[in-house]
Design an enzyme around this catalytic site. Structure first.
Site, PDB file in Angstrom:
ATOM      1  N   TRP A  81       4.515  -3.673  -0.249  1.00  0.00           N
ATOM      2  CA  TRP A  81       3.708  -2.825  -1.142  1.00  0.00           C
ATOM      3  C   TRP A  81       2.673  -3.639  -1.886  1.00  0.00           C
ATOM      4  O   TRP A  81       1.546  -3.171  -2.102  1.00  0.00           O
ATOM      5  CB  TRP A  81       4.605  -2.022  -2.084  1.00  0.00           C
ATOM      6  CG  TRP A  81       5.367  -0.973  -1.329  1.00  0.00           C
ATOM      7  CD1 TRP A  81       6.713  -0.918  -1.128  1.00  0.00           C
ATOM      8  CD2 TRP A  81       4.807   0.141  -0.603  1.00  0.00           C
ATOM      9  NE1 TRP A  81       7.019   0.168  -0.339  1.00  0.00           N
ATOM     10  CE2 TRP A  81       5.889   0.830  -0.006  1.00  0.00           C
ATOM     11  CE3 TRP A  81       3.514   0.623  -0.403  1.00  0.00           C
ATOM     12  CZ2 TRP A  81       5.707   1.981   0.776  1.00  0.00           C
ATOM     13  CZ3 TRP A  81       3.331   1.771   0.377  1.00  0.00           C
ATOM     14  CH2 TRP A  81       4.416   2.429   0.957  1.00  0.00           C
ATOM     15  N   ASP A 105       3.222  -1.562 -10.339  1.00  0.00           N
ATOM     16  CA  ASP A 105       3.598  -0.468  -9.438  1.00  0.00           C
ATOM     17  C   ASP A 105       5.114  -0.291  -9.531  1.00  0.00           C
ATOM     18  O   ASP A 105       5.870  -0.994  -8.883  1.00  0.00           O
ATOM     19  CB  ASP A 105       3.181  -0.824  -8.002  1.00  0.00           C
ATOM     20  CG  ASP A 105       3.673   0.213  -6.990  1.00  0.00           C
ATOM     21  OD1 ASP A 105       4.308   1.203  -7.392  1.00  0.00           O
ATOM     22  OD2 ASP A 105       3.415   0.010  -5.787  1.00  0.00           O
ATOM     23  N   LYS A 136      10.746   8.721  -5.570  1.00  0.00           N
ATOM     24  CA  LYS A 136      11.897   7.830  -5.533  1.00  0.00           C
ATOM     25  C   LYS A 136      12.824   8.061  -6.718  1.00  0.00           C
ATOM     26  O   LYS A 136      13.984   8.353  -6.541  1.00  0.00           O
ATOM     27  CB  LYS A 136      11.427   6.382  -5.468  1.00  0.00           C
ATOM     28  CG  LYS A 136      10.963   6.049  -4.044  1.00  0.00           C
ATOM     29  CD  LYS A 136       9.753   5.206  -3.937  1.00  0.00           C
ATOM     30  CE  LYS A 136       9.282   5.217  -2.491  1.00  0.00           C
ATOM     31  NZ  LYS A 136       7.979   4.600  -2.321  1.00  0.00           N
TER      32      LYS A 136
HETATM   33  C1  LIG Z   1       6.845   4.242  -1.874  1.00  0.00           C
HETATM   34  C2  LIG Z   1       6.021   3.221  -2.552  1.00  0.00           C
HETATM   35  C3  LIG Z   1       4.621   3.277  -2.557  1.00  0.00           C
HETATM   36  C4  LIG Z   1       3.859   4.364  -1.840  1.00  0.00           C
HETATM   37  O1  LIG Z   1       3.921   5.528  -2.553  1.00  0.00           O
HETATM   38  P1  LIG Z   1       3.124   6.854  -2.085  1.00  0.00           P
HETATM   39  O2  LIG Z   1       3.441   7.772  -3.218  1.00  0.00           O
HETATM   40  O3  LIG Z   1       3.690   7.263  -0.770  1.00  0.00           O
HETATM   41  O4  LIG Z   1       1.695   6.510  -1.993  1.00  0.00           O
HETATM   42  C5  LIG Z   1       3.922   2.310  -3.245  1.00  0.00           C
HETATM   43  N1  LIG Z   1       4.562   1.310  -3.892  1.00  0.00           N
HETATM   44  C6  LIG Z   1       5.908   1.219  -3.902  1.00  0.00           C
HETATM   45  C7  LIG Z   1       6.565   0.082  -4.633  1.00  0.00           C
HETATM   46  C8  LIG Z   1       6.678   2.154  -3.230  1.00  0.00           C
HETATM   47  O5  LIG Z   1       8.012   2.060  -3.246  1.00  0.00           O
END
Ligand SMILES: *Cc1c(COP(=O)(O)O)cnc(C)c1O
Length: 360
Positions: free
Chosen positions: A102, A172, A196
Site C-alpha cells: 500500500w 493511511d 476494513k
Molecule cells: C485496502 C487498503 C487500501 C485501498 O483501499 P480502497 O478503499 O480499496 O481504495 C489502501 N491502503 C490500505 C492500507 C489498505 O488496507
C-alpha cells in the site's frame, strides 16, 4: 441461519449486532416510513444520522476541535492522489516511507505530482519489518511525510508514531483505525477506506487538521479538494448515505463495548493468541519481526505449501472463511479486525492445531 467467521481483509466482517439493527431499521428508520437508503441527504432525518456519526467518531478517537472529519467516496486509493494535490502547497516534494504494497501505491500516485523522497524502505527485508525513527531520512523541505501504519497485505505495523518535525505526518490507517486509541494531534491527516474496520465499502473517512485545508493545486477538480468537502459538510454532492449510517452504528457499538481503550485490550489479546499458535509450532510460520507484527492482519505460511489448498478447504468446512493469503504473498492471512470475535480466533487456533496433528 448460520453465520461463519469471516477472516477477509476487506470488505471485512461487520459486527452482527450492527447488521441486526440495520435489518430491524431497514424498512422504516425511526418512524420515518422509509429506509435510510431512500432518504434525502439534506433532510432532517439523515442530517441527524450524519451529525451523530461524526460526534461519536470524534468522541471515540478524541479528535481535537482543530481537525475536520470528512465522509468521502473513492476509497483510500483516491486519497493517494488527493493528498499531493491538496497538501503540496508551494513545496516541490514530499517524504514517503515504504513498508509494503500500500505504501508503494501511495508513492506511485504521488510521483505524478511531486518529487518523492523515500525516507526509508524495508523492501530489503521483503517488507517484514518497519524502519526505526533513526533510520528515517527526512528531507528538510518536505510538504509532508506519508506512511502506512499497518500494511494490510504484509501484516506489518509500526510500533511507534514517526517524529517528523515541522512536516505534517499523513497516515493511511485503512486497516488499523479504531483498533486502539491513537493521539490524533500527532498527525496532520489520517484517512481510511471504511471496508476494513469502519463499515461497508464505498465510504472513506479523512480527518484533517484545519491549517492543511485550502491550498490545493490550481488544477485540482472541485470534488478532489478537501476545502470543497469541508465547506459543504461532506455534502457537496450526494454522500454515501447508507455507508455513513452503518459507520455510525459501528461507532455506537464500539462505544457500547467501552471505546478504543477496551478494543485495544481485546485486539491485542486476539492477535497474541494467534501469534502464539504460529510461533509455538514448526508447522506454521510468520515472517514479520516480532515488534512490527500487525494486530489486525496475521499472515502465516504452512511448512509445506502443497497443503495450502487442503488447509483452506478444511477451514471452510468448519465455517472459517477467506483465509487465503493475498495473491502477491501466498500462504494464509487471517484478518481479525474489531468485528472478529475472540471466539473466531479460538476456533481458528483449534483448527490449525488439528490440521497440524493430522498432517504435521
Ligand atoms: C485496502 C487498503 C487500501 C485501498 O483501499 P480502497 O478503499 O480499496 O481504495 C489502501 N491502503 C490500505 C492500507 C489498505 O488496507
Amino acid at each position: 441461519m448460520s453465520r461463519v467467521f469471516n477472516f477477509s481483509a476487506g470488505p471485512a466482517a461487520l459486527p452482527q449486532a450492527v447488521l441486526e439493527q440495520a435489518q430491524a431499521e431497514m424498512l422504516d428508520w425511526n418512524g420515518s416510513g422509509m429506509s435510510v437508503m431512500e432518504m434525502s441527504h439534506r433532510g432532517k432525518e439523515f442530517m441527524s444520522i450524519a451529525a451523530e456519526a461524526e460526534a461519536d467518531l470524534r468522541e471515540l478517537m478524541a479528535i481535537p476541535d482543530n481537525y475536520k472529519v470528512l465522509f468521502l467516496q473513492g476509497g483510500a486509493s483516491s486519497q493517494f492522489a488527493m493528498i499531493p494535490m491538496n497538501l503540496l502547497g508551494e513545496k516541490k516534494g514530499a517524504d514517503y516511507i515504504n513498508t509494503g504494497a500500500w505504501s508503494k501505491k501511495a508513492i506511485a500516485e504521488a510521483k505524478r505530482y511531486c518529487d518523492v523522497n523515500i525516507a526509508a524502505t524495508t523492501e530489503g527485508t521483503s517488507f517484514s519489518s518497519t524502519p526505526t525513527q533513526a533510520e528515517l531520512n527526512l528531507s528538510a523541505d518536505a510538504a509532508y511525510v506519508h506512511y502506512t501504519p499497518n500494511e494490510t497485505i504484509g501484516g506489518v505495523e509500526f510500533p511507534y508514531i514517526p517524529e517528523t518535525g515541522d512536516a505534517p505526518l499523513i497516515a493511511d490507517m485503512s486497516s488499523t483505525i479504531l483498533s486502539r486509541p491513537i493521539d490524533v494531534s500527532r498527525y496532520g491527516m489520517i484517512y481510511a477506506g471504511a471496508q476494513k474496520n469502519i463499515g461497508p465499502a464505498g465510504l472513506t473517512i479523512a480527518i484533517i487538521r484545519d491549517d492543511l485545508i485550502g491550498d490545493a493545486l490550481e488544477s485540482t477538480p472541485s470534488m478532489f479538494r478537501y476545502a470543497t468537502h469541508v465547506d459543504n459538510d461532506s455534502m457537496y454532492n450526494t454522500p454515501p448515505t447508507y455507508g455513513w449510517y452503518l459507520a455510525g452504528l459501528v461507532f455506537k457499538w464500539l462505544k457500547g463495548l467501552g471505546g478504543l481503550e477496551a478494543m485495544a485490550g481485546i485486539n491485542q489479546a486476539k492477535a497474541q493468541l494467534l501469534y502464539d499458535a504460529v510461533d509455538g509450532s514448526d508447522f506454521y510460520a510468520n515472517p514479520v519481526e516480532k515488534e512490527s507484527r500487525s494486530w489486525m492482519n496475521v499472515p502465516f505460511t504452512l511448512a509445506n505449501p502443497d497443503l495450502d489448498a487442503e488447509f483452506l478447504k478444511g477451514a471452510q468446512e468448519v465455517g472459517l472463511m477467506t483465509l487465503k493469503g493475498h495473491r502477491s504473498v501466498g500462504g494464509m492471512r487471517a484478518s481479525i479486525y474489531n468485528a472478529m470475535p475472540r471466539e473466531g480466533v479460538e476456533r481458528l487456533v483449534e483448527y490449525m492445531q488439528e490440521f497440524e496433528s493430522k498432517n504435521g
